[in-house]
Design an enzyme around this catalytic site. Structure first.
Site, PDB file in Angstrom:
ATOM      1  N   GLU A  25      34.940  -2.663   5.029  1.00  0.00           N
ATOM      2  CA  GLU A  25      35.243  -2.529   6.554  1.00  0.00           C
ATOM      3  C   GLU A  25      34.468  -1.613   7.382  1.00  0.00           C
ATOM      4  O   GLU A  25      34.175  -0.692   6.730  1.00  0.00           O
ATOM      5  CB  GLU A  25      36.639  -2.516   6.878  1.00  0.00           C
ATOM      6  CG  GLU A  25      37.366  -2.594   8.263  1.00  0.00           C
ATOM      7  CD  GLU A  25      38.722  -2.747   8.372  1.00  0.00           C
ATOM      8  OE1 GLU A  25      39.399  -2.561   7.330  1.00  0.00           O
ATOM      9  OE2 GLU A  25      38.996  -2.952   9.347  1.00  0.00           O
ATOM     10  N   ASN A 172      42.092 -11.991  10.993  1.00  0.00           N
ATOM     11  CA  ASN A 172      42.727 -11.112  10.020  1.00  0.00           C
ATOM     12  C   ASN A 172      44.119 -10.553  10.455  1.00  0.00           C
ATOM     13  O   ASN A 172      43.818 -10.215  11.571  1.00  0.00           O
ATOM     14  CB  ASN A 172      41.698  -9.992   9.924  1.00  0.00           C
ATOM     15  CG  ASN A 172      42.374  -8.760   9.199  1.00  0.00           C
ATOM     16  OD1 ASN A 172      42.442  -8.916   7.643  1.00  0.00           O
ATOM     17  ND2 ASN A 172      42.812  -7.679   9.726  1.00  0.00           N
ATOM     18  N   GLU A 173      44.934 -10.776   9.657  1.00  0.00           N
ATOM     19  CA  GLU A 173      46.185 -10.345  10.057  1.00  0.00           C
ATOM     20  C   GLU A 173      46.767 -10.789  11.174  1.00  0.00           C
ATOM     21  O   GLU A 173      47.224  -9.811  12.208  1.00  0.00           O
ATOM     22  CB  GLU A 173      46.363  -8.639   9.687  1.00  0.00           C
ATOM     23  CG  GLU A 173      46.197  -8.276   8.173  1.00  0.00           C
ATOM     24  CD  GLU A 173      46.633  -6.856   7.849  1.00  0.00           C
ATOM     25  OE1 GLU A 173      46.882  -6.085   8.905  1.00  0.00           O
ATOM     26  OE2 GLU A 173      46.412  -6.674   6.678  1.00  0.00           O
ATOM     27  N   TYR A 239      49.430  -4.198  -0.162  1.00  0.00           N
ATOM     28  CA  TYR A 239      49.216  -2.899  -0.733  1.00  0.00           C
ATOM     29  C   TYR A 239      50.245  -2.438  -1.422  1.00  0.00           C
ATOM     30  O   TYR A 239      51.358  -2.336  -1.156  1.00  0.00           O
ATOM     31  CB  TYR A 239      48.639  -1.971   0.510  1.00  0.00           C
ATOM     32  CG  TYR A 239      47.370  -2.523   1.269  1.00  0.00           C
ATOM     33  CD1 TYR A 239      46.262  -1.851   0.584  1.00  0.00           C
ATOM     34  CD2 TYR A 239      47.676  -3.328   2.259  1.00  0.00           C
ATOM     35  CE1 TYR A 239      44.882  -2.274   1.230  1.00  0.00           C
ATOM     36  CE2 TYR A 239      46.359  -3.625   2.896  1.00  0.00           C
ATOM     37  CZ  TYR A 239      45.039  -2.912   2.365  1.00  0.00           C
ATOM     38  OH  TYR A 239      43.741  -3.216   3.056  1.00  0.00           O
ATOM     39  N   GLU A 295      43.165  -8.500   0.618  1.00  0.00           N
ATOM     40  CA  GLU A 295      43.102  -7.081   0.684  1.00  0.00           C
ATOM     41  C   GLU A 295      44.352  -6.694  -0.333  1.00  0.00           C
ATOM     42  O   GLU A 295      45.580  -7.328  -0.490  1.00  0.00           O
ATOM     43  CB  GLU A 295      43.664  -6.795   2.139  1.00  0.00           C
ATOM     44  CG  GLU A 295      42.476  -6.876   3.048  1.00  0.00           C
ATOM     45  CD  GLU A 295      42.786  -6.232   4.480  1.00  0.00           C
ATOM     46  OE1 GLU A 295      43.566  -5.390   4.506  1.00  0.00           O
ATOM     47  OE2 GLU A 295      42.207  -6.664   5.399  1.00  0.00           O
ATOM     48  N   GLN A 344      39.249  -0.625  -0.707  1.00  0.00           N
ATOM     49  CA  GLN A 344      37.957  -1.165  -0.353  1.00  0.00           C
ATOM     50  C   GLN A 344      36.887  -0.678  -1.120  1.00  0.00           C
ATOM     51  O   GLN A 344      37.063   0.310  -2.066  1.00  0.00           O
ATOM     52  CB  GLN A 344      37.770  -0.816   1.126  1.00  0.00           C
ATOM     53  CG  GLN A 344      38.726  -1.248   2.204  1.00  0.00           C
ATOM     54  CD  GLN A 344      38.398  -1.141   3.589  1.00  0.00           C
ATOM     55  OE1 GLN A 344      36.982  -1.019   4.006  1.00  0.00           O
ATOM     56  NE2 GLN A 344      39.238  -1.494   4.582  1.00  0.00           N
TER      57      GLN A 344
END
Ligand code: AHR
Length: 488
Positions: A25, A172-173, A239, A295, A344
């Site tokens: 990103e 995204n999201e 996450y 992610e 990432q």
């Protein structure tokens, strides 16, 4: 003592190489001062991409890379990042640290990076602040082979041939930083956006809908009910955060409770996938649609003294254990999980690589990807594991096995922070052959620094000689062993 039985006579589902993908990103030092240093940099580079980083990523055969975000994707306008660099639009990256983004790394640079690494690009388009036309034209700019104005523009910018980008994320999201939408609204938006993303020539698209956050099963239900037939994949984000959001905890300073709680949070991925997959199964029993875990990884407090908006964290053997837990879970669910992207790539969250000026180091997480690469595009082998439980309710040993071209890869980790574990490994149907092994083993807090970049690195490992198809191994605490077996 743990016992593991692998049935080498009955190969099962294929394990997509894309489970070992990554994410880059425009965040902190992932792109700028990370992989991209610019053509004029004294750091050795090819067309601006750091040679040492590209070489390290080629070594682990990185299969697919997602870009440009993340939250950044829904504020990114691709036309700002093409054409002569001097005239590219400057913006402030309001998501991440409010730094000036000069757009010197844009679409052509990303595709050049993927070319150098030898990986597939996965582009996440802007739905939150973009338009249908903007996304449709991005696809056309990259994939149109006929003589359209956009194809001509691509040629003027140095690439007459279509790039043929296959993987496209539609927002995204979208439930959060990507527009705070409701699933009913987003499902309609997804249907509309994907309609105008055309297949040009042979370049069939793989369209990825924005999926749920963690355990938002309602989002999954609504998306599958209303838009399943229009999508090839749907994303999931989870996450591993071992504390409350305001105090997630340090990446390097943690006690046994925090260590085990972290593993528990990583292992939760299994329950999430099972539950989301059961919803998907009702609408897509043939499992055509991939669950794309684009992610995942640890999220700790940033390293002291660094920009809080840059999400820079160290990476210890605890991260390595999180990586092996997660990758084994994805492999177990390979019939439904078709891609996963660690967050990432460099200098951000659970990174594979850290840099400081011209220095770079490989993290323990990088070494996990290295030790597991034999599983890419292999067929999974049934693997029955009997072992004790850790205090956090996670099994002490995680194991996966696969076979490709007569080569069996077996990866086993002892997740205990302090206790070694003896393993009796039986290979059903194995009639002998060669066995090479490597081990990643250090104390849970161990990590690589720029002064000591190779403290954590794989070493050769010698299991006790096989006896009647049974190997005996002693795994130290917090360790991962990879066995490569070639049939005689
Ligand atoms: O990876 C960091 C951020 O986490 C991403 O930009 C966003 O999608 C997620 O919330």
């Amino acid at each position: 003592m743990a016992t593991i039985t692998v049935d080498t006579r009955h190969p099962g589902q294929p394990i997509s190489r894309n489970l070992f993908g990554n994410f880059s990103e425009h965040l902190g030092r992932c792109i700028y001062n990370g992989v991209y240093v610019g053509e004029g940099s004294p750091i050795p580079n090819e067309n601006g991409m750091r040679r040492d980083i590209v070489e390290a990523l080629r070594k682990i055969h990185l299969p697919v890379l997602r870009w440009p975000g993340g939250c950044f994707a829904d504020e990114y306008h691709w036309e700002d990042g093409i054409g002569p660099k001097a005239s590219r639009r400057r913006m402030v990256n309001t998501n991440w640290g409010s730094v000036v983004e000069d757009n010197s790394f844009g679409t052509h640079e990303f595709l050049e990076l993927c070319r150098q690494i030898g990986c597939e690009p996965y582009i996440n388009a802007n739905v939150g602040s973009g338009t249908v036309r903007e996304m449709a034209e991005w696809v056309e700019y990259l994939n149109q082979g006929a003589d359209s104005t956009l194809a001509r523009r691509r040629a003027e910018n140095g690439h007459p041939e279509p790039f043929g980008v296959k993987y496209w994320g539609v927002g995204n999201e979208s439930w959060g930083c990507g527009g705070n939408m409701r699933p009913e609204y987003y499902a309609d938006e997804f249907r509309r956006y994907q309609t105008y993303c055309r297949t040009y020539g042979p370049h069939r698209l793989y369209r990825i809908a924005c999926g749920p956050s963690v355990d938002d099963y309602h989002w999954m239900e609504v998306l599958m009910e209303r838009a399943a037939r229009y999508m090839d994949g749907i994303s999931l984000h989870h996450y591993t955060v071992p504390g409350p959001w305001e105090k997630k905890g340090s990446a390097t300073v943690f006690d046994a409770d925090q260590y085990y709680y972290t593993l528990n949070r990583a292992d939760y991925m299994d329950e999430l996938i099972r539950h989301h997959a059961s919803i998907m199964d009702r609408f897509d029993p043939e499992k055509r649609i991939g669950l794309i875990v684009d992610e995942w990884g640890t999220w700790f407090d940033v390293e002291p003294g660094t920009n809080p908006g840059f999400l820079y964290q160290q990476n210890t053997m605890r991260d390595a254990m999180v990586a092996v837990i997660s990758l084994h879970i994805f492999m177990k669910h390979a019939d439904r999980v078709h891609m996963a992207n660690l967050a990432q790539l460099i200098n951000v969250l659970q990174a594979l690589i850290l840099t400081d000026g011209d220095q770079m180091l490989l993290t323990p997480t990088y070494h996990v990807f290295d030790l597991l690469q034999g599983h890419m595009d292999a067929l999974s082998l049934p693997c029955d594991t009997h072992c004790g439980m850790l205090p956090c309710g996670v099994r002490q040993v995680t194991a996966s096995a696969s076979e490709k071209d007569g080569v069996i890869t077996l990866t086993l980790a002892n997740l205990s922070m302090t206790e070694p574990e003896e393993i009796s490994l039986r290979l059903e149907g194995w009639k002998g052959g060669s066995c090479d092994a490597r081990i990643l083993s250090e104390e849970a807090h161990a990590h690589n620094t720029f002064d000591c970049p190779d403290r954590v690195a794989p070493k050769a490992f010698v299991p006790a000689p096989e006896k009647d198809g049974v190997f005996s191994l002693e795994l130290p605490p917090c360790s991962l062993v990879s066995l490569t077996l070639r049939r005689a």
